[in-house]
Design a protein around this motif. Structure first.
Motif, PDB file in Angstrom:
ATOM      1  N   ILE A  80       0.673  -0.721  -0.466  1.00  0.00           N
ATOM      2  CA  ILE A  80       0.431   0.074   0.065  1.00  0.00           C
ATOM      3  C   ILE A  80       0.890   1.231  -0.074  1.00  0.00           C
ATOM      4  O   ILE A  80       1.926   1.501   0.754  1.00  0.00           O
ATOM      5  N   THR A  81       0.796   1.773  -0.947  1.00  0.00           N
ATOM      6  CA  THR A  81       1.505   3.109  -1.408  1.00  0.00           C
ATOM      7  C   THR A  81       0.984   4.401  -0.200  1.00  0.00           C
ATOM      8  O   THR A  81      -0.368   4.812  -0.382  1.00  0.00           O
ATOM      9  N   LEU A  82       1.347   4.796   0.641  1.00  0.00           N
ATOM     10  CA  LEU A  82       1.033   6.566   1.832  1.00  0.00           C
ATOM     11  C   LEU A  82       1.112   7.621   1.194  1.00  0.00           C
ATOM     12  O   LEU A  82       2.280   7.665   0.987  1.00  0.00           O
ATOM     13  N   LEU A 244       7.063  -1.334   7.100  1.00  0.00           N
ATOM     14  CA  LEU A 244       6.676  -0.067   6.923  1.00  0.00           C
ATOM     15  C   LEU A 244       8.451   0.197   5.943  1.00  0.00           C
ATOM     16  O   LEU A 244       9.380   0.243   7.013  1.00  0.00           O
ATOM     17  N   LEU A 245       8.174   1.466   4.948  1.00  0.00           N
ATOM     18  CA  LEU A 245       8.850   1.496   4.519  1.00  0.00           C
ATOM     19  C   LEU A 245       9.063   2.968   4.096  1.00  0.00           C
ATOM     20  O   LEU A 245       8.622   3.363   3.091  1.00  0.00           O
ATOM     21  N   THR A 246      10.059   3.655   4.557  1.00  0.00           N
ATOM     22  CA  THR A 246       9.780   5.292   5.115  1.00  0.00           C
ATOM     23  C   THR A 246      10.707   6.003   4.894  1.00  0.00           C
ATOM     24  O   THR A 246      12.263   5.474   4.562  1.00  0.00           O
ATOM     25  N   PHE A 247      10.887   7.500   4.688  1.00  0.00           N
ATOM     26  CA  PHE A 247      12.246   8.925   4.926  1.00  0.00           C
ATOM     27  C   PHE A 247      11.804   8.765   6.211  1.00  0.00           C
ATOM     28  O   PHE A 247      10.849   9.249   6.697  1.00  0.00           O
ATOM     29  N   ASP A 248      13.092   9.215   6.614  1.00  0.00           N
ATOM     30  CA  ASP A 248      13.072  10.487   8.236  1.00  0.00           C
ATOM     31  C   ASP A 248      11.996  11.872   7.779  1.00  0.00           C
ATOM     32  O   ASP A 248      11.948  12.446   8.375  1.00  0.00           O
ATOM     33  N   ILE A 259       6.688  12.403   2.822  1.00  0.00           N
ATOM     34  CA  ILE A 259       7.726  11.569   2.511  1.00  0.00           C
ATOM     35  C   ILE A 259       6.921  10.666   2.116  1.00  0.00           C
ATOM     36  O   ILE A 259       6.502   9.823   2.237  1.00  0.00           O
ATOM     37  N   PHE A 260       7.075   9.754   0.316  1.00  0.00           N
ATOM     38  CA  PHE A 260       6.958   8.276   0.520  1.00  0.00           C
ATOM     39  C   PHE A 260       6.812   7.738   1.323  1.00  0.00           C
ATOM     40  O   PHE A 260       8.727   7.138   1.880  1.00  0.00           O
ATOM     41  N   SER A 261       6.228   6.592   1.445  1.00  0.00           N
ATOM     42  CA  SER A 261       5.707   5.898   2.323  1.00  0.00           C
ATOM     43  C   SER A 261       4.741   4.213   1.706  1.00  0.00           C
ATOM     44  O   SER A 261       4.087   4.770   0.867  1.00  0.00           O
ATOM     45  N   ASP A 278      -5.123   7.882   0.850  1.00  0.00           N
ATOM     46  CA  ASP A 278      -4.590   8.838   1.137  1.00  0.00           C
ATOM     47  C   ASP A 278      -4.727   9.670   2.217  1.00  0.00           C
ATOM     48  O   ASP A 278      -4.694  10.896   2.437  1.00  0.00           O
ATOM     49  N   THR A 279      -4.810   8.874   3.866  1.00  0.00           N
ATOM     50  CA  THR A 279      -5.078   9.316   4.472  1.00  0.00           C
ATOM     51  C   THR A 279      -4.044  10.263   5.288  1.00  0.00           C
ATOM     52  O   THR A 279      -2.932   9.619   4.844  1.00  0.00           O
TER      53      THR A 279
END
Length: 464
Positions: A80-82, A244-248, A259-261, A278-279
């Protein structure tokens, strides 16, 4: 610029220790590396949606740059792209601390900081139900290493840095060998994978090359894809897990800190694979999601009202806030004890968390240790600090929130807060009404900044 009325807690015993950044000698590091034994406690506590929660952080990439990378697109296709996930500050360290402590504590730097032992964090929450936890920090020289950094001993390139290791910054972890030895390097990660010794909660930080800090999104995404594909073969890591894959944070400060997550793992329903969410989320949402999933109490800080990942919210029956992010930035700090770059924002007083009967996002109240530490403190008013303002628009901040259809707007003047209402005031038994926004952003369509209903009073801190 106007002055503000800040509702803070007088807590003389709560103070930060800014320690030396000097490193132990190489021989001391090597000696410790040969003797310190890693700890790998395990558990098997079920949750509403996932059994395990793992997060992998990369560094300093704008949303569009990450979203356009082919390997990030591939990873997104598997989960799922956040699309509306936000960091909460600049530079790195306050974001990492926020994800485990529920607050930046006004940190505006990457200094060697030790947060005192009576400040609670995610490990304290997990311990209430015996949920195992740990961290994997690539190239840290030994479990629980507390140095400022550890460079590659052949190339002398940056490898491990303390500022990307959130739990070691808290003294209640760093000063406790049973806890600190759960913070290990990637050698221990692969050992734990092979031996089915993974904790149920883990924070995973690549080194400064692999995380894009000293390279770029292309390099880091190639590394991350290979890393995830290798771990995908481990049922212990992948099955029943939310990853969760994210950026700081973003690379460029003047833009909004979105940030892309991505959410991956066996806990993601098949019908949601390849979709978008899109939340509005922030780093605080990782805490509120964990709390909701396992029925844990809150830290009583920004986790208390943070939106929780929708697949968990749907399961536990929680309604997330809708936030208008048109003018949202989340790119600066607020007044508090860890401000060192901007001394106009420095205050020795620590903002108090909620300590009353708040249900918080997950509906499970406040951690008892937080109540015990902070509940007896006397709220005091501070009229002296300048009120933060939006560095982009140059405007003073106003704060607002909406709860159960009732809008609350707090306007700021020189000496007091004037509050207008269209209903009854927030009570100590109400659900927390926090939604993280900023500047001229709005919550449920209401223009304003950031507010949090705490106990029977309104305590607020603006984050730009």
């Amino acid at each position: 610029m106007q002055s503000a009325l800040l509702l803070l807690a007088s807590a003389g015993a709560v103070s930060a220790q800014l320690a030396t950044t000097s490193e132990p000698s190489l021989s001391q590091i090597q000696q410790a590396a040969a003797t310190v034994v890693p700890s790998s406690p395990t558990s098997n506590v079920g949750g509403a949606v996932f059994k395990n929660f793992y997060q992998v952080w990369l560094e300093n990439i704008d949303y569009d740059a990450a979203a356009g990378d082919e390997n990030q697109k591939y990873l997104a296709s598997k989960g799922i792209t956040l699309t509306n996930y936000w960091a909460v500050a600049h530079p790195s360290e306050p974001n990492y601390v926020s994800a485990v402590g529920g607050d930046q504590f006004a940190m505006d730097n990457d200094d060697f900081i030790q947060i005192p032992a009576n400040i609670s964090h995610v490990a304290d929450l997990l311990d209430t139900k015996g949920i195992s936890w740990g961290e994997y920090q690539e190239n840290t020289p030994y479990p629980g290493f507390q140095g400022f950094n550890y460079s590659n001993q052949k190339t002398y390139a940056n490898d491990y840095v303390r500022k990307h290791n959130p739990l070691i910054i808290f003294d209640s972890v760093a000063s406790n060998a049973t806890r600190s030895t759960r913070i290990k390097n990637f050698t221990s990660l692969w050992d734990d994978v092979a031996n089915n010794k993974l904790p149920q909660w883990a924070f995973i930080t690549p080194n400064m090359t692999n995380d894009a800090h000293d390279t770029n999104i292309t390099f880091a995404s190639v590394w991350e894809r290979g890393f995830i594909e290798k771990l995908e073969n481990s049922t212990d890591f992948w099955n029943e897990s939310l990853i969760l894959l994210t950026f700081d944070e973003t690379e460029h400060y003047p833009i909004g800190n979105r940030i892309f997550s991505i959410l991956l793992g066996g806990a993601v329903p098949k019908e949601l694979v390849g979709t978008t969410d899109d939340t509005f989320y922030t780093h605080y949402s990782t805490l509120s999601t964990v709390e909701a999933n396992w029925g844990l109490p809150s830290l009583g800080r920004w986790d208390c009202g943070a939106n929780i990942f929708q697949l968990v919210a749907d399961k536990v029956g929680y309604t997330n806030y809708k936030v208008d992010t048109s003018n949202l930035y989340l790119n600066s700090s607020f007044i508090g004890p860890l401000s060192t770059n901007d001394y106009s924002n420095y205050s020795s007083v620590w903002a108090a968390p909620a300590t009353g009967n708040e249900t918080c996002a997950a509906g499970h109240g406040i951690l008892q240790a937080v109540k015990d530490t902070w509940g007896k403190l006397t709220p005091t008013y501070n009229y002296t600090s300048p009120f933060p303002y939006d560095t982009v628009s140059g405007k003073d901040i106003k704060v607002s929130f909406s709860r159960n259809g009732t809008t609350w707007i707090s306007g700021v003047n020189d000496t007091k807060i004037a509050t207008t209402t269209s209903g009854t005031s927030p009570s100590s038994t109400s659900s927390t009404a926090a939604a993280t926004s900023s500047g001229a952003a709005s919550v449920n369509g209401v223009s304003g900044g950031l507010a949090l209903a705490l106990s029977s009073f309104i305590s607020f801190a603006a984050i730009l």
